[in-house]
Design a protein around this motif. Structure first.
Motif, PDB file in Angstrom:
ATOM      1  N   ALA A  16     -19.070  27.303  38.060  1.00  0.00           N
ATOM      2  CA  ALA A  16     -20.938  27.418  38.547  1.00  0.00           C
ATOM      3  C   ALA A  16     -21.035  27.524  39.846  1.00  0.00           C
ATOM      4  CB  ALA A  16     -21.402  26.283  37.996  1.00  0.00           C
ATOM      5  N   GLY A  17     -20.195  27.146  40.509  1.00  0.00           N
ATOM      6  CA  GLY A  17     -19.961  27.210  42.146  1.00  0.00           C
ATOM      7  C   GLY A  17     -19.113  28.690  42.566  1.00  0.00           C
ATOM      8  N   THR A  18     -18.489  29.394  42.314  1.00  0.00           N
ATOM      9  CA  THR A  18     -18.031  30.530  42.263  1.00  0.00           C
ATOM     10  C   THR A  18     -19.042  31.625  41.886  1.00  0.00           C
ATOM     11  OG1 THR A  18     -16.740  31.036  39.730  1.00  0.00           O
ATOM     12  CG2 THR A  18     -15.256  30.303  42.480  1.00  0.00           C
ATOM     13  N   ALA A  19     -19.587  31.505  40.836  1.00  0.00           N
ATOM     14  CA  ALA A  19     -21.100  32.517  41.222  1.00  0.00           C
ATOM     15  C   ALA A  19     -21.926  32.228  41.946  1.00  0.00           C
ATOM     16  CB  ALA A  19     -21.943  31.516  39.139  1.00  0.00           C
ATOM     17  N   ALA A  20     -22.013  31.257  42.866  1.00  0.00           N
ATOM     18  CA  ALA A  20     -23.222  31.029  43.893  1.00  0.00           C
ATOM     19  C   ALA A  20     -22.355  31.964  45.326  1.00  0.00           C
ATOM     20  CB  ALA A  20     -23.305  29.819  43.278  1.00  0.00           C
ATOM     21  N   ALA A  21     -21.340  31.765  44.902  1.00  0.00           N
ATOM     22  CA  ALA A  21     -20.907  31.924  46.504  1.00  0.00           C
ATOM     23  C   ALA A  21     -20.777  33.689  46.385  1.00  0.00           C
ATOM     24  CB  ALA A  21     -19.263  31.762  45.855  1.00  0.00           C
ATOM     25  N   ALA A  22     -20.988  34.041  44.872  1.00  0.00           N
ATOM     26  CA  ALA A  22     -21.093  35.741  45.165  1.00  0.00           C
ATOM     27  C   ALA A  22     -22.333  36.257  45.481  1.00  0.00           C
ATOM     28  CB  ALA A  22     -20.730  35.967  43.647  1.00  0.00           C
ATOM     29  N   ALA A  23     -23.528  35.446  46.032  1.00  0.00           N
ATOM     30  CA  ALA A  23     -25.406  36.058  46.659  1.00  0.00           C
ATOM     31  C   ALA A  23     -24.594  35.926  47.239  1.00  0.00           C
ATOM     32  CB  ALA A  23     -26.147  34.612  45.741  1.00  0.00           C
ATOM     33  N   VAL A  53     -29.924  40.386  42.568  1.00  0.00           N
ATOM     34  CA  VAL A  53     -30.764  38.830  41.781  1.00  0.00           C
ATOM     35  C   VAL A  53     -30.042  37.879  42.510  1.00  0.00           C
ATOM     36  CG1 VAL A  53     -31.464  37.546  40.430  1.00  0.00           C
ATOM     37  CG2 VAL A  53     -32.057  40.169  40.237  1.00  0.00           C
ATOM     38  N   GLY A  54     -30.847  37.560  43.393  1.00  0.00           N
ATOM     39  CA  GLY A  54     -29.564  35.941  43.162  1.00  0.00           C
ATOM     40  C   GLY A  54     -29.293  35.658  45.248  1.00  0.00           C
ATOM     41  N   ASP A  55     -29.461  37.090  45.492  1.00  0.00           N
ATOM     42  CA  ASP A  55     -29.253  37.001  47.012  1.00  0.00           C
ATOM     43  C   ASP A  55     -30.893  36.489  47.917  1.00  0.00           C
ATOM     44  OD1 ASP A  55     -27.138  38.262  46.887  1.00  0.00           O
ATOM     45  OD2 ASP A  55     -27.828  40.423  47.410  1.00  0.00           O
ATOM     46  N   THR A  56     -30.193  36.341  49.290  1.00  0.00           N
ATOM     47  CA  THR A  56     -31.524  35.884  49.677  1.00  0.00           C
ATOM     48  C   THR A  56     -31.034  36.710  51.315  1.00  0.00           C
ATOM     49  OG1 THR A  56     -31.095  33.291  49.687  1.00  0.00           O
ATOM     50  CG2 THR A  56     -31.995  33.695  51.837  1.00  0.00           C
TER      51      THR A  56
END
Length: 188
Positions: A16-23, A53-56
């Motif tokens: 889950a942490g690595t998926a979030a790091a992809a944003a 999706v997921g980018d800021t």
């Protein structure tokens, strides 16, 4: 069996942490920020990026002279600020892109949109599955203020966006940690 469950939980958390790091985090206008000074071309800026999706996106500006308003496509084309979907006015506003499609933003100060302070952010793909609600928050009350997903402290953009090298490195580290943990538990 308890060790195997623990290892599974650790693996899930690390994934889950690595998926979030992809944003990625993008500063609107790069170093110029959200302004009318130096005639930034926000269309060119947006077209040079690949939003997922997921980018800021982060709008950085002088709040005495600018704000950010999310609008419909028609209102974007006409620079109409009378029906905002959301308004931000802190000077350092982060917007999480939760859905694919075009997201339209403009400055609501008189004349700014007409001279180019507006951006169409095309979100073309999903980096990871998202269960988050639509990005359009509740419009702010008359008189200014922030509404929606404006963060108190916006994330700092790093370069132009999160690097895929960083993600690959994180995945390599995660796999190594899992291998060592599994070996120490005699699971391999």
């Amino acid at each position: 069996m308890g060790a195997a469950k623990t290892l599974a939980v650790v693996a899930a958390v690390m994934w889950a942490g690595t998926a979030a790091a992809a944003a990625a985090v993008y500063e609107v206008g790069d170093k110029l920020g959200w302004t009318i000074m130096n005639n930034p071309d926000y269309g060119k800026w947006a077209n040079s990026k690949k939003f997922s999706v997921g980018d800021t996106i982060v709008f950085t500006y002088n709040k005495q002279f600018h704000n950010v308003i999310a609008v419909s496509k028609a209102d974007y084309k006409n620079c109409d600020v009378t029906k905002p979907m959301a308004t931000w006015s802190t000077g350092k506003d982060s917007v999480l892109l939760n859905t694919t499609g075009h997201h339209y933003f403009l400055c609501g100060f008189p004349g700014h949109c007409a001279i180019g302070q507006k951006v169409d952010v095309p979100v073309l793909s999903s980096a990871a599955p998202s269960t988050a609600p639509s990005m359009a928050p509740t419009p702010s009350a008359a008189g200014g203020g922030s509404a929606g997903r404006a963060a108190a402290a916006a994330p700092s953009p790093h370069g132009n966006a999160a690097s895929t090298v960083d993600c690959s490195f994180a995945l390599t580290i995660a796999a190594s940690v899992l291998s060592v943990a599994a070996a120490s538990l005699n699971l391999l």
